[in-house]
Design an enzyme around this catalytic site. Structure first.
Site, PDB file in Angstrom:
ATOM      1  N   LYS A  10       0.384  -1.725  -0.056  1.00 48.26           N
ATOM      2  CA  LYS A  10      -0.055  -0.472  -0.099  1.00 48.26           C
ATOM      3  C   LYS A  10       0.799   0.625   0.067  1.00 48.26           C
ATOM      4  CE  LYS A  10      -3.705  -2.611   1.728  1.00 48.26           C
ATOM      5  NZ  LYS A  10      -4.883  -2.527   3.741  1.00 48.26           N
ATOM      6  N   TYR A  50     -12.596  -2.118  -3.625  1.00 51.82           N
ATOM      7  CA  TYR A  50     -13.263  -1.988  -2.445  1.00 51.82           C
ATOM      8  C   TYR A  50     -14.532  -2.204  -2.040  1.00 51.82           C
ATOM      9  CZ  TYR A  50      -8.505  -2.590  -0.262  1.00 51.82           C
ATOM     10  OH  TYR A  50      -7.192  -2.607  -0.028  1.00 51.82           O
ATOM     11  N   ASN A 113      -2.850  -0.288   6.145  1.00 47.72           N
ATOM     12  CA  ASN A 113      -1.551  -1.442   7.050  1.00 47.72           C
ATOM     13  C   ASN A 113      -1.091  -2.075   6.235  1.00 47.72           C
ATOM     14  OD1 ASN A 113      -3.514  -2.476   5.559  1.00 47.72           O
ATOM     15  ND2 ASN A 113      -4.632  -3.318   6.815  1.00 47.72           N
ATOM     16  N   HIS A 116      -2.281  -5.203   1.458  1.00 48.21           N
ATOM     17  CA  HIS A 116      -2.919  -6.485   1.536  1.00 48.21           C
ATOM     18  C   HIS A 116      -2.987  -7.783   1.508  1.00 48.21           C
ATOM     19  CE1 HIS A 116      -7.507  -6.781  -0.367  1.00 48.21           C
ATOM     20  NE2 HIS A 116      -6.786  -8.155  -1.262  1.00 48.21           N
ATOM     21  N   GLU A 127      -9.500 -10.039  -7.297  1.00 47.05           N
ATOM     22  CA  GLU A 127      -8.276  -9.657  -7.253  1.00 47.05           C
ATOM     23  C   GLU A 127      -7.207  -9.516  -8.424  1.00 47.05           C
ATOM     24  OE1 GLU A 127      -9.823  -9.164  -2.689  1.00 47.05           O
ATOM     25  OE2 GLU A 127      -7.596 -10.078  -3.786  1.00 47.05           O
TER      26      GLU A 127
END
Ligand code: CMP
Length: 138
Positions: A10, A50, A113, A116, A127
């Site tokens: 990320k 998302y 975070n 993913h 995905e």
């Protein structure tokens, strides 16, 4: 048992210079990288990726965060890939992630975070197909 999972490094992980360390942790853990690219999501693409979270209170912030800077995306291959990768990255909230996991080492917050990881075989395929054609997998 799953053979592939999908990951994103990320924007926080990229801007903080952790991409190389994360890639090393992943390969040391026995995952083969069968597709890899450096890219940036538009807000529209982040919203689509998302979409499953669109009713959640954090959705708008998540979309703007995930489109705020470049990311790395990859398809990883290993026996039991989905579950083993989730063990390697640790809990969504880095303050609850086990010591030594990628999120415990590199993540800043529950939103930023670091990485993913797909939560099921079905989502791993969805995905992976979101970012990669068959010609980009080796
Ligand atoms: P990820 O594994 O990519 O899946 C959904 C993402 O939403 C998650 O990691 C976090 O980045 C984010 N997220 C999940 N829960 C929260 C929360 N309570 N507040 C803010 N962001 C969250």
């Amino acid at each position: 048992m799953s053979q592939i999972t999908f990951t994103m490094f990320k924007p926080d992980a990229v801007v903080n210079g952790y991409a190389g360390k994360i890639l090393n942790d992943i390969t040391e853990a026995g995952f083969a990288i069968i597709a890899f690219k450096y890219t940036k999501l538009s807000p529209e693409m982040a919203g689509k990726f998302y979409a499953v979270h669109q009713e959640r209170g954090f959705y708008n912030d998540l979309v703007s965060y995930m489109s705020s800077g470049p990311i790395y995306v990859a398809i990883l291959q290993k026996v039991n890939a989905v579950a083993d990768f989730r063990t390697l990255i640790g809990a969504t909230d880095p303050s609850k992630a086990e010591a030594g996991t990628i999120r415990a080492k590199y993540a800043k917050s529950i939103e930023a975070n670091a990485v993913h990881g797909s939560d099921s075989d079905e989502n791993a395929n969805i995905e992976a197909n979101f970012f990669f054609t068959q010609f980009e997998r080796f």
